[in-house]
Every structure is written in structure tokens, then in C-alpha cells.
Design an enzyme around this catalytic site. Structure first.
Site, short mmCIF file in Angstrom:
data_model
loop_
_atom_site.label_atom_id
_atom_site.label_comp_id
_atom_site.label_asym_id
_atom_site.label_seq_id
_atom_site.Cartn_x
_atom_site.Cartn_y
_atom_site.Cartn_z
N ASP A 80 35.31 41.61 45.24
CA ASP A 80 36.08 40.56 45.92
C ASP A 80 35.18 39.43 46.38
OD1 ASP A 80 37.78 43.13 46.22
OD2 ASP A 80 39.10 41.39 46.38
O1 MRU Z 1 43.33 44.58 48.08
P1 MRU Z 1 43.27 44.27 46.62
O2 MRU Z 1 44.14 45.14 45.78
O3 MRU Z 1 43.48 42.79 46.34
O4 MRU Z 1 41.76 44.61 46.21
C1 MRU Z 1 41.36 44.45 44.87
C2 MRU Z 1 39.97 44.86 44.62
O5 MRU Z 1 39.26 45.30 45.51
C3 MRU Z 1 39.46 44.63 43.23
O6 MRU Z 1 38.51 45.60 42.90
C4 MRU Z 1 38.80 43.25 43.16
O7 MRU Z 1 39.63 42.26 43.67
C5 MRU Z 1 38.43 42.89 41.76
S1 MRU Z 1 39.85 42.51 40.76
C6 MRU Z 1 39.28 42.02 39.26
#
Ligand code: MRU
Length: 363
Positions: A252
Site C-alpha cells: 500500500d
Molecule cells: O484494505 P485493502 O483491501 O485495500 O488492502 C489491500 C492490500 O493490502 C493489498 O495488498 C495492496 O493494496 C496491494 S493491491 C495490488
């Protein structure tokens, strides 16, 4: 979805000029339903409620919601348009705090709208057209970047194994649902599979939001990739007994020193990988790298409602009255990461800063 996404892949984003609909990820895997996104407020809401999630998809859907709103509203003068663009992008960034992609996209678009506004040869009509096209280009760029990540990641991991078939563990969801298409960590897995080198993928359930059980499992079954679901507490046992070749996760936000924020539970997997000598890779586009922060200590971790832990749907599973702590992400220290797989190649965390600055200079 963009026209470029192969038909067999899941379509998380359906876009054509003036119209946007997103696959409601809260309803998956039971129901496949699309939610119309007409205004910036709708974009904010689907991101905040996690009906769309995953760092790249958050950025793309947020910006597309602005493109759709602009197409459907009467043309204003350049100065007003610029002001509105800035206000609306800053509002969209506030929907979720940890993923950096939407913030970097917003900064880039604000700068672009400033330059269009200042250019006396650009009319209000041209400004609107060029701004919308810039947002639309994000869709194809994300798919191209993901395919490059897939290729670099697969090459690295295949090379590392000297011919043995590959067993990978992944966490959370990083596939077509989390991006414009193909996926990051899941894109690497897809690429190893298409090279016929993949023996098996293990995906974690990813409590408490279950992106692994609901979304990654759904994508793996859809793509007919040999796969098994485990619960998060089985990772150590899996590494001990199943000869795992590599862990591949998404990100993220990656800090300049390589510390990586990703879904809660990633850090403990990285610690276990170190203990079992399993290489741990982060797959992420350069749009997930935040060079403005020196380390993971500066990343804001989103805390989510306790109901995500205490309930499954409307059914309460935790004892009433218990306190809950629900951070949605954690930080994996750079020292635990074997490589950061980007669309420009695989980098050691300690080389990230120099490499990204060099890439920016040669852009
Ligand atoms: O809370 P989320 O579902 O948005 O978290 C998503 C993640 O942690 C993913 O691993 C990250 O965004 C990478 S997506 C290509």
C-alpha cells in the site's frame, strides 16, 4: 473495465467516457453486482466502504469518479475548473489514509491542471478534454505496469529455483480486483503459471476482512490456478512442511528505505519467512513508492471498525464487551524483504532510493 483487459479476467472497473461502474467487492463471492459511480461523492463512498479496495484500484476509481463528474457537468472557466479539481482530489484522498497511490495520482493531476490553467493557448474545453484523457490513461498504464511486474517477478523467482516447480504463498488480494487488471503479486503468480513453472499457490484467509478467502480464492478459482486456502495462523506450519519457494505480497505504501505497509499480517509472514529461509518479495508499481518518507515509521495506519473483527456479516462471533484493536495494515521492515518487484525491475530495498531517483531523472 478498460477495453484493454482480457475478457477472461475479472472486471473490477467498468469504464467508458462519462460512465463508471465498480464491482461491489463486499458482495463477493456470493453476488456479482456493479455499483454506478456518477459523482466524486460516490467515488469516495465506494473506496471508504471498501466496495473497491487495493491501492492501485483505489487511485484509479477515485480519479475516474472525477473524470465522470467532469464529463457530465457543464463547462466552467479554467480557473473555476482548476479550483474544483484540487478540492475534489483532496477530498478523494481522504477516503482511506494508508495507500499512497491515490495521493500521488492526485498530486500529479493537481500539478497538471495548474499547468493547463496557466497555459494561455489552452482553452477551457481543451483543458477539460486533456485532463480527462490524463485520468483515462491511468487504466492502461496500470495494466501495462502489472504485466511488466509479472514478467520481472516471474523471471527472478524462476531463476532462483533452478528448474524446480514453484510453490508460492501470498497474502490479501493483489489481483484484477485490486488493480485495473492482471494484478501485482497475483500478476507475478499468474506469470509463473503461464510459464508452466507453478506447482501451487497458497493464499491466506486474511482476517479480519477476508480478502484472501473471498477475493484471492475467487480469482484463483476463476483463473484455474492450482491453489489452496489456509487460515492466517497456519503460515508457520505451511513453511515448515510444504517447501515454499517464495512469499509474494503487494504494498500500500513503500517508504524510501524499503519499509513496506501492506495488509495486516504481512509483517508476521515476513518474520516467519526469514526464520524458514524463504525469500519474501514485495510486488508493487512505482506509484506505490513514497519517496517523501524516509521509513515506515511515517506511514499512517488505518484503523477500521471493530465490527469487522467481532462479526461475520451480521452474525456476532466475539464475546460481547471485549475490547478490540483493528489496524488494517502493518509495516514490514526492509531488512526482511528480498526484493521489491516493480515495472522497471527487481530492486533491493537498500537500492530503492537511488534507483527510483535515477529512473525519475531519465523519464
Ligand atoms: O484494505 P485493502 O483491501 O485495500 O488492502 C489491500 C492490500 O493490502 C493489498 O495488498 C495492496 O493494496 C496491494 S493491491 C495490488
Amino acid at each position: 473495465m478498460s477495453a484493454a483487459e482480457p475478457e477472461s479476467s475479472l472486471q473490477s472497473i467498468r469504464y467508458r467516457r462519462g460512465s463508471l461502474a465498480v464491482l461491489d467487492q463486499l458482495a463477493l463471492p456470493q453476488h456479482t453486482r456493479y455499483l454506478p459511480v456518477i459523482h466524486v461523492q460516490d467515488g469516495w463512498k465506494v473506496i471508504h466502504k471498501m466496495q473497491v479496495r487495493g491501492a492501485p484500484a483505489i487511485a484509479i476509481v477515485g480519479c475516474l469518479s472525477l473524470a465522470v463528474e467532469l464529463v457530465n457537468e457543464p463547462l466552467s472557466d479554467k480557473k473555476t475548473m482548476r479550483q474544483e479539481i484540487e478540492g475534489k482530489l483532496n477530498y478523494l484522498v481522504s477516503a482511506r489514509p494508508t495507500a499512497v497511490n491515490i495521493k500521488l495520482a492526485a498530486d500529479d493531476l493537481i500539478e497538471f491542471s495548474n499547468s493547463l490553467n496557466e497555459d494561455e493557448f489552452v482553452s477551457a474545453e481543451d483543458m477539460k478534454e486533456r485532463f480527462i484523457t490524463r485520468i483515462e490513461d491511468m487504466l492502461q498504464k496500470d495494466i501495462n505496469d502489472n504485466k511488466a511486474i509479472g514478467k520481472f517477478g516471474a523471471e527472478r523467482i524462476i531463476k532462483q529455483t533452478s528448474g524446480e516447480s514453484i510453490r508460492v504463498l501470498t497474502h490479501c488480494n493483489t489481483g484484477s480486483l485490486a488493480t485495473a487488471g492482471y494484478g501485482t503479486a497475483l500478476g507475478v503468480i499468474r506469470s509463473i503459471h503461464s510459464e508452466k513453472k507453478l506447482d501451487h499457490v497458497y493464499c491466506t484467509e486474511t482476517r479480519p476482512y477476508n480478502q484472501g478467502a473471498r477475493l484471492t480464492a475467487y480469482e484463483l478459482v476463476h483463473e484455474k490456478i492450482p491453489s489452496t486456502l489456509i487460515v492466517d495462523s497456519m503460515v508457520a506450519a505451511l513453511m515448515k512442511t510444504r517447501n515454499i519457494t517464495a512469499v509474494i505480497v503487494g504494498a500500500d505504501r513503500v517508504a524510501a528505505n524499503g519499509d513496506t505497509a501492506n495488509k495486516i499480517g504481512t509483517y508476521q509472514i515476513a518474520v516467519l519467512a526469514k526464520h524458514h529461509s524463504v525469500p519474501f518479495y514485495v510486488a508493487a508499481p512505482l506509484t506505490s513508492i513514497d519517496m517523501s518518507i524516509v521509513s515506515g515509521d511515517h506511514i499512517t495506519i488505518e484503523e477500521r471498525p471493530e465490527k469487522e473483527m467481532t462479526h461475520i456479516g451480521e452474525h456476532r462471533i466475539a464475546a460481547k464487551g471485549i475490547n478490540c484493536w483493528n489496524p488494517s495494515f502493518d509495516i514490514t521492515p526492509a531488512a526482511l524483504i528480498a526484493g521489491i518487484i516493480t515495472e522497471k525491475g527487481v530492486f533491493l530495498p537498500q537500492n530503492l532510493q537511488d534507483t527510483v531517483s535515477l529512473l525519475k531523472k531519465t523519464e
